[in-house]
Write an enzyme that holds these catalytic residues in place. Structure first.
Site, PDB file in Angstrom:
ATOM      1  CE1 TYR A 199      -0.547  -1.083  10.219  1.00 17.33           C
ATOM      2  CE2 TYR A 199      -1.848   0.617  11.030  1.00 17.33           C
ATOM      3  CZ  TYR A 199      -1.572  -0.630  10.844  1.00 17.33           C
ATOM      4  OH  TYR A 199      -2.835  -1.370  10.765  1.00 17.33           O
ATOM      5  CG  ASN A 224      -0.739  -0.244   2.448  1.00 16.50           C
ATOM      6  OD1 ASN A 224      -0.228  -1.121   2.918  1.00 16.50           O
ATOM      7  ND2 ASN A 224      -1.131   0.699   3.262  1.00 16.50           N
ATOM      8  CG  ASP A 225       0.051   3.866   2.672  1.00 16.57           C
ATOM      9  OD1 ASP A 225      -1.101   3.416   2.260  1.00 16.57           O
ATOM     10  OD2 ASP A 225      -0.404   4.511   3.838  1.00 16.57           O
TER      11      ASP A 225
HETATM   12  C1  FRU Z   1      -3.205   4.428   4.657  1.00 19.29           C
HETATM   13  C2  FRU Z   1      -2.842   3.846   5.963  1.00 19.29           C
HETATM   14  C3  FRU Z   1      -2.041   4.583   6.799  1.00 19.29           C
HETATM   15  C4  FRU Z   1      -1.308   3.630   7.715  1.00 19.29           C
HETATM   16  C5  FRU Z   1      -1.150   2.522   6.744  1.00 19.29           C
HETATM   17  C6  FRU Z   1      -1.181   1.133   7.478  1.00 19.29           C
HETATM   18  O1  FRU Z   1      -3.350   3.687   3.550  1.00 19.29           O
HETATM   19  O2  FRU Z   1      -4.114   3.411   6.489  1.00 19.29           O
HETATM   20  O3  FRU Z   1      -2.892   5.594   7.676  1.00 19.29           O
HETATM   21  O4  FRU Z   1      -0.212   3.909   8.402  1.00 19.29           O
HETATM   22  O5  FRU Z   1      -1.806   2.683   5.761  1.00 19.29           O
HETATM   23  O6  FRU Z   1      -0.727   0.035   6.231  1.00 19.29           O
END
Ligand code: FRU
Length: 476
Positions: free
Chosen positions: A101, A41-42
């Site tokens: 995270y 993800n991010d």
């Molecule tokens: C955004 C998020 C962040 C978090 C992370 C966890 O997509 O929810 O806020 O730190 O992904 O994977």
């Protein structure tokens, strides 16, 4: 708690099992960063450090549907050729046991500092919003960008304002005139999105410097992944609000990502934000992060995905992987509007240029243009008042009566239609990879990012409209 070595062994086994299938998948992208296996993800910790671009990212190697988060790691000398590295951060201390995270990088005094959120979930009956969770700001340091010092916990939930719930995360840190600043995204006890601004003189002790900004009724219940950067002397504040309602053609993605021009009044200790504008109208865009490049450019990566999508899906989960990042995009301000366009460096990927100049538009015309799904396509319009273009089996891009619309059929796996109002069209620029499209209108005034899963390679481009167009295509 699992040790780093136990994780390393487990992930190596999983790779051995899954990689042969994943590497043969026709939907693996050619020039978009993906997780080697599992879920991404991010984008995190973006920076240029000692001659290399570093892209860290939220990585769940053991579960293609997301799960325990690590920081995966890629580097590149040029933002085109990427090398995969060992996982940089593991959830291996009690303060980050349920996930490393999101967070950011700061390059300072020849060292790389990473700041992230350590996620902790207590066992038991909790809502994990107001009870049962910890979100800690943690820092590590590196002199080479690959080996990191011990984790240092900087802030815990006790340090956040009392009206915040337990969701406070995603530190983005920068330096200005010898002072370090950090923004954190937050959800208040009464379910409003906020940004918290902290400052520090030594990177380890942080104090809250502003009344939290946010708390607006129409701006959702949680702001994730805040970012702040300067362009043309203006403070641009970027964030990802969750829980905004759709309004006309706006805010139709599951969650939004956008920006507002902000200002910080140091003496009043007040951060204020201007009007919010969405960054990308496609289906798959979230949690963008920027970094200031050594040449002064502000460059952004986004996650080409969204959390909690119900109406659309990604069929690659069955093969053992899901999601990718967007291309790196340079951000430019025109007035108060952010324009985004893939960085210049990506031109190095171009092969076999085909130009079809000054095509008069009218009834439908068919061009046999493609022998692969990986290409860059530019349409330069002249005196066009409407057009419609069809390609990649069932994807349509049309501009009629001032509304531009992207439509997907079966290949969208639930993605149907997204639109934006635009007054005129001069240029449409498409980056097409095996399972993603990035569509840029008028030099990056509006952008649509969408995943697309075709059965094969559609060779044709169908085009109709008014005025004239020059088509340019490069194979990538
Ligand atoms: C955004 C998020 C962040 C978090 C992370 C966890 O997509 O929810 O806020 O730190 O992904 O994977």
């Amino acid at each position: 708690m699992m040790t780093k070595q136990q994780f390393v062994n487990q992930i190596a086994l999983e790779k051995e099992r899954k990689l042969p299938h994943i590497n043969q998948d026709k939907w693996r992208n050619k020039f978009h960063l993906m997780a080697p296996i599992g879920w991404i993800n991010d984008p995190n910790g973006l920076c240029y450090f000692k001659g290399l671009y570093h892209v860290f990212y939220q990585y769940s190697p053991l579960d293609a549907k997301g799960g325990l988060k690590f920081w995966g790691h890629y580097t590149s000398p040029d933002m085109v050729n990427w090398t995969e590295h060992e996982i940089a951060l593991f959830p291996d201390i009690s303060e980050d046991i349920d996930g490393v995270y999101s967070g950011s990088a700061l390059v300072y005094n020849d060292e790389m500092y990473l700041f992230y959120t350590g996620n902790v979930k207590y066992k038991g009956d909790h809502d994990y919003v107001l009870t049962g969770r910890e979100q800690n700001v943690i820092m590590v340091k590196s002199t080479d960008g690959f080996n990191f010092t011990e984790k240092q916990v900087l802030l815990t939930n006790q340090d956040y304002p009392q009206n915040m719930g337990l969701h406070v995360r995603d530190p983005k840190v920068w330096e200005e005139n010898g002072i370090f600043y950090m923004v954190l995204g937050a959800r208040s006890i009464d379910d409003k999105g906020y940004v918290l601004l902290y400052k520090s003189l030594n990177l380890t002790e942080w104090e809250l410097v502003s009344v939290p900004a946010g708390g607006l009724d129409e701006m959702g219940y949680m702001w994730e992944c805040p970012d702040m950067f300067k362009l043309d002397g203006k403070n641009v504040f970027m964030f990802s609000p969750q829980g905004m309602e759709a309004k006309g053609l706006k805010y139709h993605n599951v969650y939004q990502s956008g920006y507002a021009i902000g200002s910080f009044n140091e003496s009043k200790q007040q951060l204020s934000l201007g009007k919010f504008d969405e960054l990308d109208r496609g289906f798959d865009f979230y949690a963008p992060q920027t970094f200031k490049n050594h040449d002064g450019r502000v460059i952004m990566y986004g996650w080409a995905g969204v959390p909690d999508a119900i109406e659309h899906r990604n069929p690659t989960v069955e093969i053992g992987w899901q999601h990718c990042l967007t291309l790196p995009r340079q951000l430019v301000l025109k007035g108060e509007k952010l324009y985004q366009f893939p960085v210049e460096e990506l031109k190095a990927m171009r092969k076999d240029e085909t130009v079809i100049p000054n095509v008069p538009l009218g009834e439908k015309r068919i061009f046999e243009l493609f022998d692969t799904n990986t290409y860059e396509l530019d349409l330069a319009f002249k005196e066009t008042t409407s057009f419609e273009l069809a390609f990649r089996e069932d994807c349509r891009l049309a501009w009629k009566e001032g509304i531009f619309t992207l439509t997907l059929g079966e290949s969208g796996y639930g993605r149907d239609e997204r639109s934006v109002k635009i007054e005129s069209i001069s240029n449409l620029h498409i980056y097409s990879d095996h399972s993603i499209l990035e569509v840029y209108l008028n030099g990056g005034e509006d952008v649509f990012t969408s995943r697309i899963y075709n059965k094969g390679v559609d060779q044709t481009l169908e085009l109709m409209g008014t005025g004239e167009v020059t088509l340019t295509k490069w194979t990538l």
